[in-house]
Design a protein around this motif. Structure first.
Motif, PDB file in Angstrom:
ATOM      1  N   ASP A  38     -28.543  -8.744 -11.140  1.00 48.91           N
ATOM      2  CA  ASP A  38     -28.956  -7.712 -12.080  1.00 48.91           C
ATOM      3  C   ASP A  38     -28.479  -6.345 -11.615  1.00 48.91           C
ATOM      4  O   ASP A  38     -28.063  -5.500 -12.408  1.00 48.91           O
ATOM      5  CB  ASP A  38     -30.478  -7.707 -12.236  1.00 48.91           C
ATOM      6  CG  ASP A  38     -30.980  -8.926 -12.992  1.00 48.91           C
ATOM      7  OD1 ASP A  38     -30.146  -9.597 -13.627  1.00 48.91           O
ATOM      8  OD2 ASP A  38     -32.196  -9.213 -12.923  1.00 48.91           O
ATOM      9  N   GLY A  39     -28.570  -6.123 -10.290  1.00 47.29           N
ATOM     10  CA  GLY A  39     -28.133  -4.838  -9.760  1.00 47.29           C
ATOM     11  C   GLY A  39     -26.652  -4.626  -9.950  1.00 47.29           C
ATOM     12  O   GLY A  39     -26.208  -3.529 -10.303  1.00 47.29           O
ATOM     13  N   ALA A  40     -25.850  -5.686  -9.740  1.00 50.56           N
ATOM     14  CA  ALA A  40     -24.408  -5.579  -9.929  1.00 50.56           C
ATOM     15  C   ALA A  40     -24.076  -5.326 -11.388  1.00 50.56           C
ATOM     16  O   ALA A  40     -23.226  -4.492 -11.713  1.00 50.56           O
ATOM     17  CB  ALA A  40     -23.718  -6.855  -9.439  1.00 50.56           C
ATOM     18  N   ALA A  41     -24.765  -6.053 -12.288  1.00 46.55           N
ATOM     19  CA  ALA A  41     -24.526  -5.851 -13.720  1.00 46.55           C
ATOM     20  C   ALA A  41     -24.960  -4.457 -14.147  1.00 46.55           C
ATOM     21  O   ALA A  41     -24.292  -3.799 -14.941  1.00 46.55           O
ATOM     22  CB  ALA A  41     -25.276  -6.910 -14.532  1.00 46.55           C
ATOM     23  N   GLY A  42     -26.085  -4.000 -13.603  1.00 48.92           N
ATOM     24  CA  GLY A  42     -26.560  -2.661 -13.932  1.00 48.92           C
ATOM     25  C   GLY A  42     -25.613  -1.587 -13.447  1.00 48.92           C
ATOM     26  O   GLY A  42     -25.349  -0.602 -14.146  1.00 48.92           O
ATOM     27  N   ALA A  43     -25.072  -1.773 -12.231  1.00 45.66           N
ATOM     28  CA  ALA A  43     -24.117  -0.799 -11.700  1.00 45.66           C
ATOM     29  C   ALA A  43     -22.849  -0.769 -12.547  1.00 45.66           C
ATOM     30  O   ALA A  43     -22.288   0.300 -12.812  1.00 45.66           O
ATOM     31  CB  ALA A  43     -23.787  -1.143 -10.251  1.00 45.66           C
TER      32      ALA A  43
ATOM     33  N   ASN B 101     -22.680  -1.505 -15.732  1.00 43.93           N
ATOM     34  CA  ASN B 101     -23.020  -0.851 -16.994  1.00 43.93           C
ATOM     35  C   ASN B 101     -23.090   0.655 -16.840  1.00 43.93           C
ATOM     36  O   ASN B 101     -22.729   1.398 -17.756  1.00 43.93           O
ATOM     37  CB  ASN B 101     -24.355  -1.383 -17.513  1.00 43.93           C
ATOM     38  CG  ASN B 101     -24.213  -2.739 -18.186  1.00 43.93           C
ATOM     39  OD1 ASN B 101     -23.103  -3.216 -18.383  1.00 43.93           O
ATOM     40  ND2 ASN B 101     -25.321  -3.364 -18.517  1.00 43.93           N
ATOM     41  N   ASN B 102     -23.582   1.134 -15.696  1.00 43.43           N
ATOM     42  CA  ASN B 102     -23.644   2.581 -15.472  1.00 43.43           C
ATOM     43  C   ASN B 102     -22.258   3.209 -15.538  1.00 43.43           C
ATOM     44  O   ASN B 102     -22.111   4.374 -15.925  1.00 43.43           O
ATOM     45  CB  ASN B 102     -24.288   2.878 -14.124  1.00 43.43           C
ATOM     46  CG  ASN B 102     -25.790   2.671 -14.133  1.00 43.43           C
ATOM     47  OD1 ASN B 102     -26.380   2.430 -15.189  1.00 43.43           O
ATOM     48  ND2 ASN B 102     -26.413   2.743 -12.978  1.00 43.43           N
ATOM     49  N   MET B 103     -21.229   2.444 -15.148  1.00 43.14           N
ATOM     50  CA  MET B 103     -19.861   2.952 -15.205  1.00 43.14           C
ATOM     51  C   MET B 103     -19.389   3.120 -16.638  1.00 43.14           C
ATOM     52  O   MET B 103     -18.427   3.852 -16.904  1.00 43.14           O
ATOM     53  CB  MET B 103     -18.928   2.001 -14.454  1.00 43.14           C
ATOM     54  CG  MET B 103     -19.229   1.868 -12.974  1.00 43.14           C
ATOM     55  SD  MET B 103     -18.232   0.586 -12.182  1.00 43.14           S
ATOM     56  CE  MET B 103     -16.577   1.218 -12.446  1.00 43.14           C
ATOM     57  N   LEU B 104     -20.045   2.419 -17.577  1.00 41.51           N
ATOM     58  CA  LEU B 104     -19.648   2.475 -18.987  1.00 41.51           C
ATOM     59  C   LEU B 104     -20.450   3.496 -19.776  1.00 41.51           C
ATOM     60  O   LEU B 104     -20.310   3.596 -20.989  1.00 41.51           O
ATOM     61  CB  LEU B 104     -19.818   1.089 -19.619  1.00 41.51           C
ATOM     62  CG  LEU B 104     -19.062  -0.059 -18.945  1.00 41.51           C
ATOM     63  CD1 LEU B 104     -19.414  -1.383 -19.608  1.00 41.51           C
ATOM     64  CD2 LEU B 104     -17.558   0.178 -18.989  1.00 41.51           C
ATOM     65  N   VAL B 105     -21.307   4.247 -19.083  1.00 39.39           N
ATOM     66  CA  VAL B 105     -22.123   5.287 -19.717  1.00 39.39           C
ATOM     67  C   VAL B 105     -21.516   6.646 -19.391  1.00 39.39           C
ATOM     68  O   VAL B 105     -21.089   6.891 -18.259  1.00 39.39           O
ATOM     69  CB  VAL B 105     -23.578   5.222 -19.226  1.00 39.39           C
ATOM     70  CG1 VAL B 105     -24.413   6.337 -19.840  1.00 39.39           C
ATOM     71  CG2 VAL B 105     -24.181   3.868 -19.564  1.00 39.39           C
ATOM     72  N   CYS B 106     -21.475   7.537 -20.372  1.00 37.29           N
ATOM     73  CA  CYS B 106     -20.846   8.843 -20.165  1.00 37.29           C
ATOM     74  C   CYS B 106     -21.777   9.976 -20.585  1.00 37.29           C
ATOM     75  O   CYS B 106     -22.670   9.792 -21.404  1.00 37.29           O
ATOM     76  CB  CYS B 106     -19.532   8.939 -20.948  1.00 37.29           C
ATOM     77  SG  CYS B 106     -19.722   8.827 -22.743  1.00 37.29           S
ATOM     78  N   ARG B 107     -21.550  11.125 -19.987  1.00 39.17           N
ATOM     79  CA  ARG B 107     -22.214  12.354 -20.426  1.00 39.17           C
ATOM     80  C   ARG B 107     -21.417  12.946 -21.572  1.00 39.17           C
ATOM     81  O   ARG B 107     -20.190  12.973 -21.544  1.00 39.17           O
ATOM     82  CB  ARG B 107     -22.300  13.379 -19.283  1.00 39.17           C
ATOM     83  CG  ARG B 107     -23.153  12.953 -18.134  1.00 39.17           C
ATOM     84  CD  ARG B 107     -23.508  14.139 -17.219  1.00 39.17           C
ATOM     85  NE  ARG B 107     -22.347  14.903 -16.796  1.00 39.17           N
ATOM     86  CZ  ARG B 107     -21.558  14.577 -15.769  1.00 39.17           C
ATOM     87  NH1 ARG B 107     -21.799  13.468 -15.095  1.00 39.17           N
ATOM     88  NH2 ARG B 107     -20.543  15.319 -15.431  1.00 39.17           N
ATOM     89  N   ILE B 108     -22.126  13.412 -22.568  1.00 36.66           N
ATOM     90  CA  ILE B 108     -21.475  14.044 -23.719  1.00 36.66           C
ATOM     91  C   ILE B 108     -21.915  15.498 -23.787  1.00 36.66           C
ATOM     92  O   ILE B 108     -23.113  15.797 -23.757  1.00 36.66           O
ATOM     93  CB  ILE B 108     -21.841  13.326 -25.028  1.00 36.66           C
ATOM     94  CG1 ILE B 108     -21.325  11.888 -25.021  1.00 36.66           C
ATOM     95  CG2 ILE B 108     -21.277  14.088 -26.232  1.00 36.66           C
ATOM     96  CD1 ILE B 108     -21.665  11.112 -26.276  1.00 36.66           C
ATOM     97  N   ARG B 109     -20.948  16.384 -23.860  1.00 36.41           N
ATOM     98  CA  ARG B 109     -21.259  17.805 -24.066  1.00 36.41           C
ATOM     99  C   ARG B 109     -20.654  18.231 -25.396  1.00 36.41           C
ATOM    100  O   ARG B 109     -19.443  18.131 -25.597  1.00 36.41           O
ATOM    101  CB  ARG B 109     -20.735  18.675 -22.930  1.00 36.41           C
ATOM    102  CG  ARG B 109     -21.108  20.163 -23.094  1.00 36.41           C
ATOM    103  CD  ARG B 109     -20.848  20.948 -21.834  1.00 36.41           C
ATOM    104  NE  ARG B 109     -21.753  20.573 -20.769  1.00 36.41           N
ATOM    105  CZ  ARG B 109     -22.975  21.060 -20.615  1.00 36.41           C
ATOM    106  NH1 ARG B 109     -23.459  21.936 -21.502  1.00 36.41           N
ATOM    107  NH2 ARG B 109     -23.715  20.688 -19.596  1.00 36.41           N
TER     108      ARG B 109
END
Length: 265
Positions: A22-27, A29-37
């Motif tokens: 789960d931790g590996a999958a979560g990590a 997924n975090n790489m596929l999340v971005c900040r939007i300004r």
């Protein structure tokens, strides 16, 4: 005693492996999340050449595949009335700010689709999409986002509380703050089941997400009809059907029916 100890060790090893997975999958997924300004500019209509009120807001987005291409999904209110949108993937191109183009959106569901050229020209993964219609009350979920404009992705966990009909939303009890809007709501398998859209001021643990089943239907239409510089906007939820509550006249005309909805395609 040794048998019981062996069972305990085996069970602990199983739990550890599940947590590592789960931790590996979560990590990942975090790489596929971005900040939007998003940058906004307001003009005084009588003197547009004089003073301009400029501001910016921060939200969250994530990579999703629509058809054969990858896009960034987010909440509509994150990019509404903007003059420029930038996204940042901390694990991609050393956190460089990337220009994003609005392909379209739906303010009723509060979802929007963005195109980023670098996602089309570089190998990049995307979130797996689950079936939001199968969600049950008390099912575990979590959201990922940049709460309060933080520069690192944060997660908060909770459960599904209910489903709201108008507008169509998944109600959850996890913590949602400013900056979380547009982030993914994921299930225990780290698959997306919704997009975080809003919370309720003055209420505790009442937050909402747009269900991914309806969202993907909207995104498929937007991707086929919209383009950079020519976004496609929808004003409601249109599934090529018309829904009407059965009145007494219709009930009397339909044998064996006592109530419900009348759907025409």
């Amino acid at each position: 005693g040794w048998k019981a100890l062996s069972i305990m060790v085996t069970e602990c090893d199983r739990v550890r492996k599940c947590m590592d997975s789960d931790g590996a999958a979560g990590a990942q997924n975090n790489m596929l999340v971005c900040r939007i300004r998003s940058y906004h500019e307001r003009l005084v209509h009588r003197q547009p050449y004089k003073d301009r009120d400029t501001s910016s807001t921060v939200g969250t987005g994530f990579v999703v595949r629509v058809g054969s291409a990858t896009y960034v999904a987010t909440a509509f209110h994150v990019i509404d009335c903007t003059v420029k949108v930038e996204v940042v993937f901390d694990s991609f191109l050393a956190g460089k700010r990337l220009q994003a183009n609005v392909i379209g959106g739906n303010p009723h569901l509060d979802v929007a689709l963005l195109s980023v050229d670098e996602l089309h020209t570089s190998p990049f993964g995307e979130f797996a999409v689950a079936e939001s219609d199968s969600l049950q009350p008390l099912q575990r979920v979590r959201c990922i986002g940049f709460a309060l404009g933080n520069t690192i992705p944060q997660s908060s966990a909770g459960v599904v509380s209910a489903r709201a009909a108008l507008p169509n939303r998944i109600q959850v009890d996890l913590a949602v703050n400013g900056g979380n809007s547009g982030g993914p709501l994921v299930d225990a398998e780290n698959s997306v089941v919704g997009i975080i859209t809003s919370g309720m001021n003055g209420a505790q643990n009442i937050n909402y997400a747009a269900p991914i089943h309806e969202v993907m239907t909207i995104f498929e239409r937007i991707a086929s009809r919209g383009a950079p510089g020519r976004p496609h906007y929808e004003t409601g939820v249109d599934f090529n059907c018309h829904f009407a509550k059965l009145n007494q006249t219709l009930v009397d005309a339909l044998s064996g029916i006592s109530g419900g909805a009348f759907v025409t395609h």
